[in-house]
Write a protein that holds these residues in place. Structure first.
Motif, PDB file in Angstrom:
ATOM      1  N   SER A   1       0.834  -1.205   0.000  1.00  0.00           N
ATOM      2  CA  SER A   1       0.000   0.000   0.000  1.00  0.00           C
ATOM      3  C   SER A   1       0.873   1.261   0.000  1.00  0.00           C
ATOM      4  N   LEU A   2       1.940   1.214   0.756  1.00  0.00           N
ATOM      5  CA  LEU A   2       2.875   2.339   0.796  1.00  0.00           C
ATOM      6  C   LEU A   2       3.491   2.573  -0.576  1.00  0.00           C
ATOM      7  N   PHE A   3       3.862   1.509  -1.265  1.00  0.00           N
ATOM      8  CA  PHE A   3       4.438   1.644  -2.604  1.00  0.00           C
ATOM      9  C   PHE A   3       3.456   2.333  -3.552  1.00  0.00           C
ATOM     10  N   ASP A   4       2.167   2.057  -3.400  1.00  0.00           N
ATOM     11  CA  ASP A   4       1.161   2.744  -4.210  1.00  0.00           C
ATOM     12  C   ASP A   4       1.193   4.242  -3.917  1.00  0.00           C
ATOM     13  N   ARG A   5       1.282   4.585  -2.653  1.00  0.00           N
ATOM     14  CA  ARG A   5       1.310   6.005  -2.272  1.00  0.00           C
ATOM     15  C   ARG A   5       2.577   6.690  -2.762  1.00  0.00           C
ATOM     16  N   TRP A   6       3.673   5.946  -2.793  1.00  0.00           N
ATOM     17  CA  TRP A   6       4.922   6.495  -3.308  1.00  0.00           C
ATOM     18  C   TRP A   6       4.942   6.504  -4.835  1.00  0.00           C
TER      19      TRP A   6
ATOM     20  N   ASP B   1      21.103   0.251   2.304  1.00  0.00           N
ATOM     21  CA  ASP B   1      20.619   1.487   1.675  1.00  0.00           C
ATOM     22  C   ASP B   1      19.295   1.911   2.308  1.00  0.00           C
ATOM     23  N   LEU B   2      18.414   0.942   2.578  1.00  0.00           N
ATOM     24  CA  LEU B   2      17.165   1.244   3.271  1.00  0.00           C
ATOM     25  C   LEU B   2      17.462   1.722   4.687  1.00  0.00           C
ATOM     26  N   MET B   3      18.405   1.060   5.337  1.00  0.00           N
ATOM     27  CA  MET B   3      18.769   1.426   6.704  1.00  0.00           C
ATOM     28  C   MET B   3      19.341   2.837   6.760  1.00  0.00           C
ATOM     29  N   ARG B   4      20.104   3.214   5.757  1.00  0.00           N
ATOM     30  CA  ARG B   4      20.686   4.567   5.703  1.00  0.00           C
ATOM     31  C   ARG B   4      19.593   5.625   5.684  1.00  0.00           C
ATOM     32  N   VAL B   5      18.578   5.427   4.839  1.00  0.00           N
ATOM     33  CA  VAL B   5      17.481   6.392   4.759  1.00  0.00           C
ATOM     34  C   VAL B   5      16.696   6.405   6.068  1.00  0.00           C
TER      35      VAL B   5
ATOM     36  N   ARG C   1      13.725  -5.856   5.312  1.00  0.00           N
ATOM     37  CA  ARG C   1      13.402  -4.795   4.353  1.00  0.00           C
ATOM     38  C   ARG C   1      12.028  -4.187   4.660  1.00  0.00           C
ATOM     39  N   LEU C   2      11.052  -5.041   4.933  1.00  0.00           N
ATOM     40  CA  LEU C   2       9.713  -4.554   5.261  1.00  0.00           C
ATOM     41  C   LEU C   2       9.749  -3.694   6.514  1.00  0.00           C
ATOM     42  N   SER C   3      10.484  -4.124   7.510  1.00  0.00           N
ATOM     43  CA  SER C   3      10.607  -3.374   8.756  1.00  0.00           C
ATOM     44  C   SER C   3      11.208  -1.995   8.509  1.00  0.00           C
ATOM     45  N   ASN C   4      12.258  -1.933   7.716  1.00  0.00           N
ATOM     46  CA  ASN C   4      12.893  -0.649   7.422  1.00  0.00           C
ATOM     47  C   ASN C   4      11.989   0.256   6.605  1.00  0.00           C
ATOM     48  N   LEU C   5      11.286  -0.308   5.636  1.00  0.00           N
ATOM     49  CA  LEU C   5      10.370   0.498   4.825  1.00  0.00           C
ATOM     50  C   LEU C   5       9.245   1.077   5.676  1.00  0.00           C
ATOM     51  N   LEU C   6       8.712   0.279   6.592  1.00  0.00           N
ATOM     52  CA  LEU C   6       7.667   0.792   7.477  1.00  0.00           C
ATOM     53  C   LEU C   6       8.232   1.805   8.459  1.00  0.00           C
ATOM     54  N   GLY C   7       9.475   1.631   8.867  1.00  0.00           N
ATOM     55  CA  GLY C   7      10.129   2.625   9.714  1.00  0.00           C
ATOM     56  C   GLY C   7      10.318   3.953   8.992  1.00  0.00           C
ATOM     57  N   ILE C   8      10.639   3.895   7.719  1.00  0.00           N
ATOM     58  CA  ILE C   8      10.757   5.106   6.895  1.00  0.00           C
ATOM     59  C   ILE C   8       9.405   5.793   6.811  1.00  0.00           C
ATOM     60  N   HIS C   9       8.384   5.009   6.564  1.00  0.00           N
ATOM     61  CA  HIS C   9       7.026   5.555   6.491  1.00  0.00           C
ATOM     62  C   HIS C   9       6.634   6.229   7.809  1.00  0.00           C
ATOM     63  N   LYS C  10       6.904   5.572   8.916  1.00  0.00           N
ATOM     64  CA  LYS C  10       6.563   6.132  10.227  1.00  0.00           C
ATOM     65  C   LYS C  10       7.288   7.455  10.457  1.00  0.00           C
TER      66      LYS C  10
ATOM     67  N   ARG D   1      17.781   5.652   9.125  1.00  0.00           N
ATOM     68  CA  ARG D   1      18.596   6.330  10.153  1.00  0.00           C
ATOM     69  C   ARG D   1      18.577   7.833   9.962  1.00  0.00           C
ATOM     70  N   TYR D   2      18.678   8.275   8.710  1.00  0.00           N
ATOM     71  CA  TYR D   2      18.643   9.705   8.413  1.00  0.00           C
ATOM     72  C   TYR D   2      17.336  10.320   8.910  1.00  0.00           C
ATOM     73  N   LEU D   3      16.223   9.697   8.563  1.00  0.00           N
ATOM     74  CA  LEU D   3      14.919  10.226   8.975  1.00  0.00           C
ATOM     75  C   LEU D   3      14.739  10.184  10.485  1.00  0.00           C
ATOM     76  N   ASN D   4      15.193   9.135  11.124  1.00  0.00           N
ATOM     77  CA  ASN D   4      15.095   9.066  12.582  1.00  0.00           C
ATOM     78  C   ASN D   4      15.905  10.173  13.234  1.00  0.00           C
ATOM     79  N   ALA D   5      17.056  10.481  12.664  1.00  0.00           N
ATOM     80  CA  ALA D   5      17.865  11.587  13.191  1.00  0.00           C
ATOM     81  C   ALA D   5      17.150  12.918  12.994  1.00  0.00           C
ATOM     82  N   GLN D   6      16.493  13.087  11.864  1.00  0.00           N
ATOM     83  CA  GLN D   6      15.768  14.333  11.576  1.00  0.00           C
ATOM     84  C   GLN D   6      14.592  14.531  12.534  1.00  0.00           C
ATOM     85  N   ARG D   7      13.957  13.457  12.911  1.00  0.00           N
ATOM     86  CA  ARG D   7      12.789  13.568  13.781  1.00  0.00           C
ATOM     87  C   ARG D   7      13.152  13.514  15.259  1.00  0.00           C
TER      88      ARG D   7
END
Length: 112
Positions: free
Chosen positions: A7-12, A97-101, A49-58, A103-109
């Motif tokens: 569902s997230l991929f559809d939104r992206w 690569d997913l983990m990098r994004v 991968r799913l965990s990281n993608l959902l973490g990015i979404h969160k 981590r970046y977002l977690n640092a930003q928030r």
């Protein structure tokens, strides 16, 4: 978890090829089968991968009050990524690569 990421991929607004790459180079046909809710086994790599993608979404939902801005962020160039988008970083295909994004977002928030 797989259903939420699809569902997230559809939104992206990802192509099947992009989505397949983010999921660890799953076959395009397998990905298309998953879109019809015919899921297979989720191995360790796919689960990570799913965990990281959902973490990015969160993280994006926390950072952007307007969900559409968060969904669009993934494709916008980012100076912190050398003026390429987070999607381009993630499409290199490695779990790191997913983990990098993420981590970046977690640092930003502000992390936890």
């Amino acid at each position: 978890m797989l259903r939420a990421v699809l569902s997230l991929f559809d939104r992206w607004q990802l192509t099947d090829e992009q989505a397949s790459k983010l999921l660890g180079d799953v076959a395009k046909r397998t990905y298309q089968r998953w879109k019809t809710q015919h899921y297979g086994r989720v191995g360790v790599d796919l689960a990570a991968r799913l965990s990281n993608l959902l973490g990015i979404h969160k993280a994006l939902r926390v950072l952007f009050a307007d969900a559409n801005r968060g969904y669009g962020w993934i494709k916008r160039p980012n100076k912190d990524f050398g003026n390429v988008s987070a999607l381009e970083i993630m499409l290199h295909g490695q779990l790191t690569d997913l983990m990098r994004v993420r981590r970046y977002l977690n640092a930003q928030r502000g992390g936890w």
